[in-house]
Design a protein around this motif. Structure first.
Motif, PDB file in Angstrom:
ATOM      1  N   UNK A   1      10.034   8.118  -8.177  1.00 28.61           N
ATOM      2  CA  UNK A   1      10.765   7.024  -7.527  1.00 28.61           C
ATOM      3  C   UNK A   1       9.713   6.020  -7.082  1.00 28.61           C
ATOM      4  N   UNK A   2       9.791   4.843  -7.651  1.00 32.70           N
ATOM      5  CA  UNK A   2       8.822   3.801  -7.334  1.00 32.70           C
ATOM      6  C   UNK A   2       9.585   2.583  -6.844  1.00 32.70           C
ATOM      7  N   UNK A   3       9.108   2.004  -5.730  1.00 37.95           N
ATOM      8  CA  UNK A   3       9.757   0.830  -5.151  1.00 37.95           C
ATOM      9  C   UNK A   3       8.715  -0.215  -4.789  1.00 37.95           C
ATOM     10  N   UNK A   4       9.073  -1.472  -4.972  1.00 37.29           N
ATOM     11  CA  UNK A   4       8.265  -2.593  -4.505  1.00 37.29           C
ATOM     12  C   UNK A   4       8.999  -3.238  -3.338  1.00 37.29           C
ATOM     13  N   UNK A   5       8.230  -3.653  -2.315  1.00 37.25           N
ATOM     14  CA  UNK A   5       8.811  -4.167  -1.065  1.00 37.25           C
ATOM     15  C   UNK A   5       8.076  -5.411  -0.598  1.00 37.25           C
ATOM     16  N   UNK A   6       8.792  -6.265   0.098  1.00 37.03           N
ATOM     17  CA  UNK A   6       8.174  -7.392   0.812  1.00 37.03           C
ATOM     18  C   UNK A   6       7.542  -6.868   2.110  1.00 37.03           C
ATOM     19  N   UNK A   7       8.277  -6.025   2.827  1.00 38.09           N
ATOM     20  CA  UNK A   7       7.794  -5.380   4.056  1.00 38.09           C
ATOM     21  C   UNK A   7       7.833  -3.875   3.838  1.00 38.09           C
ATOM     22  N   UNK A   8       6.841  -3.176   4.320  1.00 36.52           N
ATOM     23  CA  UNK A   8       6.785  -1.728   4.133  1.00 36.52           C
ATOM     24  C   UNK A   8       7.858  -1.042   4.972  1.00 36.52           C
ATOM     25  N   UNK A   9       8.719  -0.247   4.341  1.00 38.24           N
ATOM     26  CA  UNK A   9       9.738   0.481   5.105  1.00 38.24           C
ATOM     27  C   UNK A   9       9.113   1.710   5.764  1.00 38.24           C
ATOM     28  N   UNK A  10       9.891   2.376   6.578  1.00 35.86           N
ATOM     29  CA  UNK A  10       9.455   3.658   7.132  1.00 35.86           C
ATOM     30  C   UNK A  10       9.322   4.636   5.973  1.00 35.86           C
ATOM     31  N   UNK A  11       8.229   5.390   5.954  1.00 38.34           N
ATOM     32  CA  UNK A  11       7.990   6.290   4.831  1.00 38.34           C
ATOM     33  C   UNK A  11       7.876   7.728   5.306  1.00 38.34           C
ATOM     34  N   UNK A  12       8.218   8.636   4.411  1.00 41.43           N
ATOM     35  CA  UNK A  12       8.129  10.055   4.701  1.00 41.43           C
ATOM     36  C   UNK A  12       6.753  10.608   4.376  1.00 41.43           C
ATOM     37  N   UNK A  13       6.545  11.844   4.755  1.00 46.08           N
ATOM     38  CA  UNK A  13       5.250  12.499   4.589  1.00 46.08           C
ATOM     39  C   UNK A  13       4.860  12.656   3.114  1.00 46.08           C
ATOM     40  N   UNK A  14       5.834  12.811   2.233  1.00 43.78           N
ATOM     41  CA  UNK A  14       5.568  13.013   0.811  1.00 43.78           C
ATOM     42  C   UNK A  14       5.491  11.699   0.019  1.00 43.78           C
ATOM     43  N   UNK A  15       5.611  10.578   0.694  1.00 42.28           N
ATOM     44  CA  UNK A  15       5.603   9.276   0.037  1.00 42.28           C
ATOM     45  C   UNK A  15       4.214   8.663   0.118  1.00 42.28           C
ATOM     46  N   UNK A  16       3.725   8.198  -1.006  1.00 46.24           N
ATOM     47  CA  UNK A  16       2.465   7.460  -1.023  1.00 46.24           C
ATOM     48  C   UNK A  16       2.796   5.975  -0.945  1.00 46.24           C
ATOM     49  N   UNK A  17       2.205   5.304   0.016  1.00 43.95           N
ATOM     50  CA  UNK A  17       2.395   3.861   0.162  1.00 43.95           C
ATOM     51  C   UNK A  17       1.125   3.147  -0.291  1.00 43.95           C
ATOM     52  N   UNK A  18       1.310   1.938  -0.795  1.00 48.86           N
ATOM     53  CA  UNK A  18       0.200   1.141  -1.309  1.00 48.86           C
ATOM     54  C   UNK A  18       0.369  -0.313  -0.897  1.00 48.86           C
ATOM     55  N   UNK A  19      -0.730  -1.034  -0.954  1.00 45.15           N
ATOM     56  CA  UNK A  19      -0.704  -2.490  -0.910  1.00 45.15           C
ATOM     57  C   UNK A  19      -0.645  -2.990  -2.351  1.00 45.15           C
ATOM     58  N   UNK A  20       0.090  -4.063  -2.570  1.00 44.31           N
ATOM     59  CA  UNK A  20       0.137  -4.701  -3.882  1.00 44.31           C
ATOM     60  C   UNK A  20      -0.853  -5.858  -3.850  1.00 44.31           C
ATOM     61  N   UNK A  21      -1.913  -5.754  -4.643  1.00 40.82           N
ATOM     62  CA  UNK A  21      -2.929  -6.801  -4.676  1.00 40.82           C
ATOM     63  C   UNK A  21      -2.593  -7.909  -5.661  1.00 40.82           C
ATOM     64  N   UNK A  22      -1.863  -7.555  -6.708  1.00 41.87           N
ATOM     65  CA  UNK A  22      -1.427  -8.529  -7.716  1.00 41.87           C
ATOM     66  C   UNK A  22      -0.264  -7.905  -8.463  1.00 41.87           C
ATOM     67  N   UNK A  23       0.611  -8.743  -8.947  1.00 43.28           N
ATOM     68  CA  UNK A  23       1.742  -8.288  -9.738  1.00 43.28           C
ATOM     69  C   UNK A  23       1.755  -9.096 -11.040  1.00 43.28           C
ATOM     70  N   UNK A  24       1.500  -8.413 -12.153  1.00 41.48           N
ATOM     71  CA  UNK A  24       1.580  -9.064 -13.456  1.00 41.48           C
ATOM     72  C   UNK A  24       3.005  -8.959 -13.962  1.00 41.48           C
ATOM     73  N   UNK A  25       3.547 -10.075 -14.388  1.00 37.34           N
ATOM     74  CA  UNK A  25       4.939 -10.164 -14.829  1.00 37.34           C
ATOM     75  C   UNK A  25       4.990 -10.811 -16.214  1.00 37.34           C
ATOM     76  N   UNK A  26       6.137 -10.667 -16.905  1.00 28.67           N
ATOM     77  CA  UNK A  26       6.289 -11.372 -18.185  1.00 28.67           C
ATOM     78  C   UNK A  26       6.239 -12.889 -17.955  1.00 28.67           C
ATOM     79  N   UNK A  27       5.821 -13.596 -18.958  1.00 28.27           N
ATOM     80  CA  UNK A  27       5.848 -15.060 -18.863  1.00 28.27           C
ATOM     81  C   UNK A  27       7.283 -15.525 -19.032  1.00 28.27           C
TER      82      UNK A  27
END
Length: 185
Positions: free
Chosen positions: A158-184
């Motif tokens: 289960x992978x999610x992208x967020x504007x603001x980080x939600x509350x996360x559980x102990x088994x969830x890895x959270x990350x910062x998004x440094x860049x997002x490559x998208x289709x042109x």
């Protein structure tokens, strides 16, 4: 569609500004890459959002498997492995991918890897995962939600992208998004 992630666990005293600079410099190179739904350039710092390690762990949504193959056989991945070593590349068959038109605003990501019990009713699980992915984007504040399945290790992602980080559980890895490559467009 398939989704893919590899990661590098870096030493506790690693200068993460090196990763930030790499993302800033290399990130735009995959903008518009053929068959790419998105690539989220992800990092986590030890102690931030409960992370146990310093991590560099990009996550991809491929519209066609050929995109993943072209990337893994290409010069960008070769340069990455030259700098960090040969990673284990995990892949999942996509069950559901929901992407908001506001995906470019993503600043955080969460990822859960879940076991699938032996002989579990996969069609039922897929239905639940798909409905949850749709709801995450429609009403849950996620900018993208991907669920997938891998039948060798019987795991789900289960992978999610967020504007603001939600509350996360102990088994969830959270990350910062440094860049997002998208289709042109």
């Amino acid at each position: 569609m398939i989704t893919m992630q590899y990661g590098f666990t870096l030493p506790a005293d690693y200068d993460m500004s090196i990763i930030d600079r790499r993302i800033r410099d290399k990130g735009p190179l995959l903008d518009g890459f053929p068959n790419l739904g998105f690539k989220a350039y992800l990092s986590a710092r030890k102690g931030e959002f409960g992370s146990r390690d310093n991590l560099y762990a990009p996550f991809y949504l491929w519209l066609k498997p050929e995109g993943a193959s072209d990337f893994l056989c290409g010069p960008g991945f070769e340069a990455l492995t030259g700098a960090f070593g040969w990673p284990q590349v995990r892949t999942w068959i996509v069950w559901q991918a929901e992407i908001s038109t506001k995906i470019a605003a993503a600043r955080f990501a969460t990822r859960e890897i879940l076991p699938t019990q032996p002989y579990a009713p996969l069609a039922d699980i897929r239905g639940v995962e798909g409905a949850e992915a749709k709801a995450d984007v429609a009403t849950g504040g996620a900018l993208a939600s991907v669920s997938g399945f891998e039948p060798t290790s019987w795991t789900r992602v289960r992978f999610r992208l967020w504007r603001e980080l939600p509350e996360i559980g102990e088994q969830t890895q959270a990350y910062r998004v440094g860049h997002l490559s998208l289709p042109r467009p």
